[in-house]
Scaffold this active site. Structure first.
Site, short mmCIF file in Angstrom:
data_model
loop_
_atom_site.label_atom_id
_atom_site.label_comp_id
_atom_site.label_asym_id
_atom_site.label_seq_id
_atom_site.Cartn_x
_atom_site.Cartn_y
_atom_site.Cartn_z
N SER A 119 0.83 -1.20 0.00
CA SER A 119 0.00 0.00 0.00
C SER A 119 0.86 1.25 0.00
CB SER A 119 -0.92 0.02 1.23
OG SER A 119 -1.78 -1.10 1.25
N SER A 167 -3.24 -3.75 -3.16
CA SER A 167 -2.59 -2.56 -2.61
C SER A 167 -3.65 -1.55 -2.18
CB SER A 167 -1.67 -1.93 -3.65
OG SER A 167 -0.89 -0.89 -3.09
N ASP A 196 -4.12 2.23 -1.89
CA ASP A 196 -3.48 3.45 -2.36
C ASP A 196 -4.45 4.61 -2.14
OD1 ASP A 196 -1.57 1.60 -3.25
OD2 ASP A 196 -2.54 1.43 -5.20
#
Length: 382
Positions: free
Chosen positions: A258, A296, A298
């Protein structure tokens, strides 16, 4: 291997980056913004490689004073608390903290407690602290509860202006990026605006990307690196699952991880303009190679420190109150967009350059981006 005597930032290695940075090339170039860290490294009773990063948009004395703010998400496998109120009211009213994925609750409590002590008038109404996270469980015993509320207090108390540390500090201590050791990175840009100059600063916690993706100003340094990449190649995750009594399905997914990015500016902006700045963050991340993994998280937050005293939304405001705030014309905002993209790219590279080789829990190792590989790639350009 890298040593403490070597350069700590991408520009020191000859990386040719666009734009004019501020004095410290950091988010703290934005007047009033302060940053503090608590870094936790220990081997007993648990292997601890983690910490807390704290950002005060207007410093400790004005903690709780609102800033216009906006949030954007590239991929949602992550957490940023307080986001609903930012989206609803278009403003940020608390400090920002970043830590590991399983410490969000402790840090949230710590920010609440700190505000109650330092800004009791604010705390008497309501508090919705903004706490972001990325996962450091490869190096850190993430379920050991090493981060406690007092560590958030300490990071907030330590917040200061000026040059700030990068790499293995604060919430970034145990993070990995592009299969190298990752962590905390920052950068800034100056934006000429007629007779004025505005500043855009970025601070991020980099824990994303696969080794094959990393590009440094177009050079495929990740793919060509000779540094070991055990996180992606050792099958450690498969063994972890099996040891816990589960069914292993393969090694860790390259690119999983992340990134939390905080953008600050002193340019006067509307909340929608802050959101527009936050939406430009992925363009800066993409310059470093990432394609945005499904695994991830983000998440990006942008805020403006301008219009101090405006954007009031506390209880007790008289009915019929009307406020006026300045904002950059939408037709004149492109320079700020460019600054976000450039500063985001550089902040990622600064995190990689500042990081050092680290060994964490169960002997898991993460190796830093070799400085010599970066120097060699840009030797002819210097």
């Amino acid at each position: 291997m890298t040593t403490s005597a070597e350069p700590r930032r991408a520009r020191d290695l000859g990386v040719p980056l666009d734009g004019e940075p501020g004095r410290w090339n950091a988010i703290t170039d934005v007047p009033g913004v302060t940053v503090g860290y608590t870094t936790l490294v220990a081997d007993d009773p648990a292997v601890t490689r983690t910490g807390v990063t704290a950002i005060l948009p207007r410093g400790a004395d004005l903690a709780g004073a609102p800033c216009a703010a906006g949030v954007a998400v590239l991929n949602g496998n992550g957490e940023l608390t307080g986001r609903s109120w930012i989206e609803e009211a278009g403003q940020l009213q608390t400090p920002i903290a970043i830590t590991n994925s399983h410490a969000v609750g402790a840090v949230h409590q710590g920010v609440d407690q700190w505000l109650a002590q330092h800004q009791p008038a604010v705390a008497a109404q309501w508090m919705l602290p903004v706490v972001g996270e990325t996962w450091d469980g490869y190096l850190n015993s993430i379920n050991a509860g090493s981060v406690r509320p007092e560590h958030a207090h300490a990071a907030l108390d330590a917040a200061a202006s000026g040059a700030i540390a990068e790499g293995d500090v604060g919430g970034g201590t145990g993070m990995n990026c592009y299969g190298f050791k990752g962590g905390t990175g920052t950068a800034s840009r100056l934006v000429p605006a007629g007779e004025r100059t505005w500043t855009v600063g970025v601070l991020l916690q980099a824990n994303f990307g696969s080794r094959r993706e990393l590009r440094v100003v177009g050079r495929p340094l990740g793919r060509d690196s000779e540094a070991p990449c055990p996180m992606e190649t050792s099958g450690w995750f498969e063994g972890e699952v099996a040891a816990a009594g589960g069914t292993a399905r393969g090694p860790a997914v390259p690119g999983a991880g992340s990134v939390i990015v905080v953008v600050a500016t002193d340019a006067p902006l509307l909340p929608d303009q802050c959101r527009a700045l936050a939406r430009r963050v992925p363009l800066g991340l993409a310059r470093t190679g990432t394609t945005g993994s499904h695994f991830s998280g983000d998440i990006f937050l942008a805020f403006s420190t301008a219009n101090s005293g405006g954007l009031g939304s506390r209880m007790g405001t008289p009915a019929g109150t009307v406020e006026s705030i300045e904002h950059v014309s939408w037709g004149a905002i492109d320079g700020l967009y460019t600054a976000v993209v450039e500063a985001t790219e550089e902040a990622v590279l600064n995190a990689l350059v500042a990081a050092r080789d680290m060994v964490g829990r169960d002997g898991h190792a993460s190796f830093a981006l070799p400085h010599d590989e970066v120097r060699d790639a840009f030797a002819s350009a210097s």
